[in-house]
Design a protein around this motif. Structure first.
Motif, PDB file in Angstrom:
ATOM      1  N   ALA A   1       6.440  -2.803  24.554  1.00  0.00           N
ATOM      2  CA  ALA A   1       6.538  -2.624  23.226  1.00  0.00           C
ATOM      3  C   ALA A   1       6.845  -0.539  22.913  1.00  0.00           C
ATOM      4  N   SER A   2       6.920   0.092  23.455  1.00  0.00           N
ATOM      5  CA  SER A   2       7.627   1.155  23.530  1.00  0.00           C
ATOM      6  C   SER A   2       9.070   1.199  22.651  1.00  0.00           C
ATOM      7  N   TYR A   3       9.999   0.285  23.526  1.00  0.00           N
ATOM      8  CA  TYR A   3      11.407   0.344  23.456  1.00  0.00           C
ATOM      9  C   TYR A   3      11.769  -0.210  21.705  1.00  0.00           C
ATOM     10  N   ILE A   4      10.477  -1.210  21.981  1.00  0.00           N
ATOM     11  CA  ILE A   4      10.613  -2.228  20.079  1.00  0.00           C
ATOM     12  C   ILE A   4      10.599  -0.972  19.514  1.00  0.00           C
ATOM     13  N   GLY A   5       9.670  -0.301  19.653  1.00  0.00           N
ATOM     14  CA  GLY A   5       8.936   0.388  18.489  1.00  0.00           C
ATOM     15  C   GLY A   5       9.893   2.461  17.886  1.00  0.00           C
ATOM     16  N   ALA A   6      10.595   2.526  18.996  1.00  0.00           N
ATOM     17  CA  ALA A   6      11.358   3.158  19.311  1.00  0.00           C
ATOM     18  C   ALA A   6      12.688   2.841  18.383  1.00  0.00           C
ATOM     19  N   ALA A   7      13.498   1.529  18.772  1.00  0.00           N
ATOM     20  CA  ALA A   7      14.307   0.923  17.954  1.00  0.00           C
ATOM     21  C   ALA A   7      14.386   0.441  17.196  1.00  0.00           C
ATOM     22  N   TYR A   8      13.193   0.322  16.786  1.00  0.00           N
ATOM     23  CA  TYR A   8      12.744   0.038  14.661  1.00  0.00           C
ATOM     24  C   TYR A   8      13.042   1.717  13.988  1.00  0.00           C
ATOM     25  N   TRP A   9      13.403   2.722  14.547  1.00  0.00           N
ATOM     26  CA  TRP A   9      13.465   3.490  14.255  1.00  0.00           C
ATOM     27  C   TRP A   9      14.982   4.408  14.602  1.00  0.00           C
ATOM     28  N   PHE A  10      15.550   4.093  15.420  1.00  0.00           N
ATOM     29  CA  PHE A  10      16.809   4.348  15.735  1.00  0.00           C
ATOM     30  C   PHE A  10      18.062   3.374  15.193  1.00  0.00           C
ATOM     31  N   THR A  11      17.859   2.383  15.171  1.00  0.00           N
ATOM     32  CA  THR A  11      19.104   1.134  15.433  1.00  0.00           C
ATOM     33  C   THR A  11      18.447   1.222  13.468  1.00  0.00           C
ATOM     34  N   ALA A  12      20.069   0.267  13.071  1.00  0.00           N
ATOM     35  CA  ALA A  12      20.357   0.011  11.454  1.00  0.00           C
ATOM     36  C   ALA A  12      19.595  -0.654  11.062  1.00  0.00           C
ATOM     37  N   SER A  13      19.401  -1.536  12.253  1.00  0.00           N
ATOM     38  CA  SER A  13      19.136  -2.920  11.485  1.00  0.00           C
ATOM     39  C   SER A  13      17.109  -3.192  11.806  1.00  0.00           C
ATOM     40  N   THR A  14      16.559  -2.163  12.566  1.00  0.00           N
ATOM     41  CA  THR A  14      14.642  -1.795  12.867  1.00  0.00           C
ATOM     42  C   THR A  14      14.860  -3.300  13.760  1.00  0.00           C
ATOM     43  N   SER A  15      16.059  -3.375  14.391  1.00  0.00           N
ATOM     44  CA  SER A  15      15.501  -4.110  16.187  1.00  0.00           C
ATOM     45  C   SER A  15      15.295  -5.288  15.816  1.00  0.00           C
TER      46      SER A  15
ATOM     47  N   LEU B   1       0.902  -1.210  -0.151  1.00  0.00           N
ATOM     48  CA  LEU B   1      -0.525   0.307   0.500  1.00  0.00           C
ATOM     49  C   LEU B   1       1.088   1.092  -0.285  1.00  0.00           C
ATOM     50  N   ALA B   2       2.204   0.953  -0.278  1.00  0.00           N
ATOM     51  CA  ALA B   2       2.962   2.502   0.204  1.00  0.00           C
ATOM     52  C   ALA B   2       3.791   3.019  -0.958  1.00  0.00           C
ATOM     53  N   GLY B   3       3.123   2.690  -1.837  1.00  0.00           N
ATOM     54  CA  GLY B   3       3.368   2.485  -3.347  1.00  0.00           C
ATOM     55  C   GLY B   3       5.179   2.743  -3.400  1.00  0.00           C
ATOM     56  N   GLY B   4       5.670   2.538  -2.930  1.00  0.00           N
ATOM     57  CA  GLY B   4       7.203   2.091  -2.776  1.00  0.00           C
ATOM     58  C   GLY B   4       8.071   3.604  -2.022  1.00  0.00           C
ATOM     59  N   ASN B   5       7.089   3.831  -0.973  1.00  0.00           N
ATOM     60  CA  ASN B   5       7.416   4.662  -0.108  1.00  0.00           C
ATOM     61  C   ASN B   5       8.075   4.021   1.409  1.00  0.00           C
ATOM     62  N   LEU B   6       9.440   3.497   1.290  1.00  0.00           N
ATOM     63  CA  LEU B   6      10.509   2.858   1.853  1.00  0.00           C
ATOM     64  C   LEU B   6       9.871   3.375   3.723  1.00  0.00           C
ATOM     65  N   ALA B   7       9.695   4.755   4.118  1.00  0.00           N
ATOM     66  CA  ALA B   7       9.588   5.230   5.478  1.00  0.00           C
ATOM     67  C   ALA B   7       8.250   5.231   5.895  1.00  0.00           C
ATOM     68  N   LEU B   8       7.435   5.242   4.898  1.00  0.00           N
ATOM     69  CA  LEU B   8       5.578   5.039   5.393  1.00  0.00           C
ATOM     70  C   LEU B   8       5.333   3.012   5.873  1.00  0.00           C
ATOM     71  N   ALA B   9       6.233   2.914   4.773  1.00  0.00           N
ATOM     72  CA  ALA B   9       6.282   0.989   4.752  1.00  0.00           C
ATOM     73  C   ALA B   9       7.244   1.286   6.325  1.00  0.00           C
ATOM     74  N   LEU B  10       7.766   1.219   6.292  1.00  0.00           N
ATOM     75  CA  LEU B  10       8.410   0.606   7.787  1.00  0.00           C
ATOM     76  C   LEU B  10       7.330   1.530   8.943  1.00  0.00           C
ATOM     77  N   LEU B  11       7.245   2.999   8.638  1.00  0.00           N
ATOM     78  CA  LEU B  11       6.095   3.231  10.186  1.00  0.00           C
ATOM     79  C   LEU B  11       4.937   2.175  10.441  1.00  0.00           C
ATOM     80  N   ALA B  12       4.222   1.844   9.051  1.00  0.00           N
ATOM     81  CA  ALA B  12       3.131   1.311   9.623  1.00  0.00           C
ATOM     82  C   ALA B  12       2.956  -0.202   9.938  1.00  0.00           C
ATOM     83  N   ASN B  13       4.738  -1.378   9.584  1.00  0.00           N
ATOM     84  CA  ASN B  13       4.785  -1.823  10.463  1.00  0.00           C
ATOM     85  C   ASN B  13       5.117  -1.366  11.487  1.00  0.00           C
ATOM     86  N   THR B  14       6.101  -0.489  11.627  1.00  0.00           N
ATOM     87  CA  THR B  14       6.167  -0.367  13.056  1.00  0.00           C
ATOM     88  C   THR B  14       5.104  -0.465  14.282  1.00  0.00           C
TER      89      THR B  14
END
Length: 234
Positions: free
Chosen positions: A166-180, A36-49
């Motif tokens: 849950a909050s930590y994992i959500g944050a770590a999706y974004w502040f780690t290079a591996s998406t935690s 659904l993100a139309g190639g927008n990886l940031a949006l896809a990662l946000l939804a996944n998070t």
């Protein structure tokens, strides 16, 4: 009102069910987001998070009273080493977590009309994709992500554990290079999905080793912060 006493079987079923549901949420939301993100990886990662955070919170609240809601061999091993989980139960916990993770990947594939049996081709970490933002930085990221998770698990007040984890994992999706990933069972489940959340088998050993190191580091950080009683913390 009488209650049925919890048995080891109940606990193992809860761990397997919870890990299955968690990986289904991670992989399924990744598939939906990518479509659904139309190639927008940031949006896809946000939804996944967001889907992962919400699912993790619900699963910990729901299954925590039954099994502790580990859903993670690293967490179970640390708690066994600290005497909070009997060693005799640990192999069963790890086995159902691993099986549940694979089942969660297959369930997500079935819901989205994909082939059940598949291997991920998504390389993460290592030297082979350093030019694409990988390299040893992703192994470092997994070490940091897992250390932080273990620290939260060991120090979170019991009434706030679900929200904090849950909050930590959500944050770590974004502040780690591996998406935690921060979870060997999650690595296994994602290996079986050639989707947004997948990880190629060749990348898995480095992630698992980094997670083991991170778990030990998390225990060390907990000890370094001194004695702590979650039940009496403010």
């Amino acid at each position: 009102m009488s209650h049925t006493p919890l048995t080891t079987g109940h606990r193992l079923f809860a761990e397997g069910l919870g890990t299955c549901a968690l990986l289904c949420a991670v992989i399924g939301s990744g598939i939906m987001a990518e479509r659904l993100a139309g190639g927008n990886l940031a949006l896809a990662l946000l939804a996944n998070t967001l889907a992962t955070v919400f699912a993790l919170y619900v699963l910990i609240e729901l299954l925590g009273p039954v099994s502790g809601a580990h859903f993670n061999p690293a967490v179970s091993t640390v708690l066994a080493a600290r005497g909070q989980l009997p060693w005799r139960v640990l192999p069963g916990y790890v086995a159902v977590q691993l099986l549940g993770a694979v089942a969660g990947a297959w369930l997500a594939h079935a819901m989205f009309g994909m082939e059940l049996l598949q291997w991920s081709g998504k390389l993460r970490g290592g030297w082979h994709n350093e030019a694409a933002g990988g390299g040893p930085g992703q192994w470092l990221a997994e070490t940091v992500a897992t250390a932080g998770l273990i620290l939260v698990v060991l120090r979170a007040p019991s009434t706030r554990a679900a929200a904090l984890v849950a909050s930590y994992i959500g944050a770590a999706y974004w502040f780690t290079a591996s998406t935690s990933f921060a979870n060997p069972a999650a690595v296994l489940g994602r290996m079986f999905s050639d989707s947004f959340a997948g990880i190629a088998p060749a990348s898995a050993p480095g992630f698992v080793l980094a997670q083991g190191l991170g778990a030990a580091l998390g225990v060390g950080l907990h000890r370094g912060l001194g004695r702590f009683s979650p039940a009496t913390s403010a």
